[in-house]
Design a protein around this motif. Sequence first.
Motif, mmCIF file in Angstrom:
data_model
loop_
_atom_site.group_PDB
_atom_site.id
_atom_site.type_symbol
_atom_site.label_atom_id
_atom_site.label_comp_id
_atom_site.label_asym_id
_atom_site.label_seq_id
_atom_site.Cartn_x
_atom_site.Cartn_y
_atom_site.Cartn_z
ATOM 1 N N GLY A 106 -60.667 -6.079 -2.843
ATOM 2 C CA GLY A 106 -61.042 -6.203 -4.128
ATOM 3 C C GLY A 106 -61.530 -4.945 -4.847
ATOM 4 O O GLY A 106 -62.119 -4.120 -4.373
ATOM 5 N N THR A 107 -61.548 -4.955 -6.134
ATOM 6 C CA THR A 107 -61.888 -4.026 -7.126
ATOM 7 C C THR A 107 -63.032 -3.199 -6.807
ATOM 8 O O THR A 107 -64.128 -3.909 -6.804
ATOM 9 N N TYR A 140 -58.572 -14.537 -1.774
ATOM 10 C CA TYR A 140 -57.367 -15.245 -2.195
ATOM 11 C C TYR A 140 -56.278 -14.804 -1.188
ATOM 12 O O TYR A 140 -56.196 -13.566 -1.014
ATOM 13 N N ASP A 188 -56.654 -10.588 -0.191
ATOM 14 C CA ASP A 188 -57.463 -9.855 -1.131
ATOM 15 C C ASP A 188 -58.809 -10.428 -1.519
ATOM 16 O O ASP A 188 -58.940 -11.489 -1.710
ATOM 17 N N GLU A 211 -56.109 -1.973 -9.966
ATOM 18 C CA GLU A 211 -57.464 -2.237 -9.496
ATOM 19 C C GLU A 211 -57.525 -1.326 -8.070
ATOM 20 O O GLU A 211 -56.619 -1.245 -7.381
ATOM 21 N N LYS A 239 -50.924 -11.338 -9.987
ATOM 22 C CA LYS A 239 -50.892 -10.602 -9.017
ATOM 23 C C LYS A 239 -49.890 -10.086 -7.985
ATOM 24 O O LYS A 239 -49.533 -9.135 -7.658
ATOM 25 N N ASP A 247 -53.943 -3.247 -6.581
ATOM 26 C CA ASP A 247 -53.846 -4.577 -6.755
ATOM 27 C C ASP A 247 -53.529 -4.542 -8.458
ATOM 28 O O ASP A 247 -54.039 -4.897 -9.269
ATOM 29 N N GLU A 275 -58.762 -0.319 -4.938
ATOM 30 C CA GLU A 275 -59.169 -1.014 -3.773
ATOM 31 C C GLU A 275 -59.277 -0.292 -2.404
ATOM 32 O O GLU A 275 -58.205 0.514 -2.535
HETATM 33 MN MN MN Z 1 -57.712 -7.444 -6.744
#
Ligand code: MN
Length: 432
Positions: A364-365, A164, A132, A204, A258, A238, A206
Motif C-alpha cells: 500500500g502507499t 484487497y 495490495d 501510489e 486500480k 499502483d 509502494e
Molecule cells: Mn495501493
Amino acid sequence: MAVTMGTSWVESANDGDTDFPLQNLPLGIFSTADLDRRVGVAIGDYVLDLHSCFEQGLLGSPSASLLKAYTSHTLNILMSGGRKAVKPLRARLKEMLSAEAASELRDEVEKLLHSSSEVTMHLPAEIGDYTDFYASLYHATNVGRLFRPDNPLLPNYKYIPIGYHGRASSIVLSGAQIKRPRGQMKAPDAEHPVFATSRLLDYELEAGFFISEGNQLGTDIPLDKAEAHIFGLCLVNDWSARDMQAWEYQPLGPFLAKNFATTISPWVVTMEALEPFRVPAFERSAYDPQPLPYLDSTSNSQQGGIDLTLEVWLSSQRMREAKLEPVRLSKGNARDLYWTLAQMLTHHASNGCNLRPGDLLASGTVSGPSRESVGCLLEMTRRGAEPIELPGGEQRRFLEDGDEIILRGYCQREGYPRIGFGECRGTIVPAS
Ligand code: MN
C-alpha cells in the motif's frame, strides 16, 4: 585487505552511487538480441547471465531442480526453492564477482556479462495472484480524512492489515506506457454518474514483495516463520483513478479504479541483501491496541521493519521538451509502515488461504508524517485543492498525459555499501 573486501572486479559495481554493488545481487529476467528470456543478476552496469553460468558448471554440480530453476523463463522455480536456495547462490556469486576472484574464473564469468544498456528486462515472475495492502497509518489517515473528515480511520485499522485482491494480469514492467483509463464516476454535486475518461489519475508509491515457498491450502504461516516465505522486494506503482475510486469503492473496496495497470520494477532485491537494513517495527503509540497474538512477536517488533528510502520523481512532457531534469515530488521510508511485511503475510494466510511462489503482495502507499513524505498526489495536493508547482511553471493536481513517474528505492547505513532497487517508470498516454 579491507580495501578489496566487498569490492568487485566489475568496476561500476564499486561506484558509491550504483544501485547494484556486490552486496546487492538482485535477480531478474532479461533477454538480449541473441538470447531468449533468462535468469540474470545485476552487478554494476552489467547483467550476468545465470542460465549460461549454470550450463557452464559455474554454479555447482547440476541437479534436476537447479537445472529447472536456472533455465526457466521466470524466477518462479527459483523462488519456490525458498530462501535456503538463495544463500548458497549469493555466496557463489560473491566468489565469482569479487575483486579477489582467481583470474581464470573471472575470465569465464566476464564472457557472460551483458551491458545493462543492451538487455531487455521482463517481468521477474509469472504472478499468479496479487494482493495490495494499506499498511501506512499516515496514508490511511490522510486519505480517510479527505473522504470522511469526522472519521478518518475506521475502527478495524489498528487490528487488521487491511488489503484487497488486485489483478495480476495487468501488472506491467517498468517502462510500459500507461493508458489513461475510462470508467464510471459521479461528481459530488451531479445527480447521475457518467462513463468518461478519468481526470484524477494518480500514482501510489509502494514496496512489493514476492512469495518464495508457499503454504498448502488450509494451513497458516506463523508470524515468526513468515519471512522465510518472502523471497525479495521490488518497487510498485499502483496507478489509481481517484474519480472512479471515489464512486465505486463502497462497500467492497477498490476495483476498476486500480486494476487497469500496476507497474513494477524489474529487479528483485532479496531479503538476504536487505539484512543490514532491518530495523524495529513501527512503534505503536501508547494509546494504540497491541496487535492480536497471531500478529505479535518479539522478533517482529525488534526487526520487522526495513529502512528503505522510497522516492517519487516526475518528468512532464513540457519538462522533457525544455530539457529539464525530472523533479523529486516526495521522499518516504518503508520503516513508516504501521504493519510489517511479515504481519501482512501472516494475516493473509491466517484463514488458510494459500500463497504460491511468485505471488506478489504490496504494502500500500508508503506515506510518512510530513507533506514531503506522502506517496501519492491525492495526499500531496489534498485531492487537488493545493496544486504543486513543477519546474518550468506548470501545476499539477493529478497526472496529465505525457507525465512520466519514476519511483526509486535504496537502503543506506553507515559502514555498509548502499544498495538500490533500480527504477520503476511509467508514462501516461491518452485514453483512446
Ligand atoms: Mn495501493
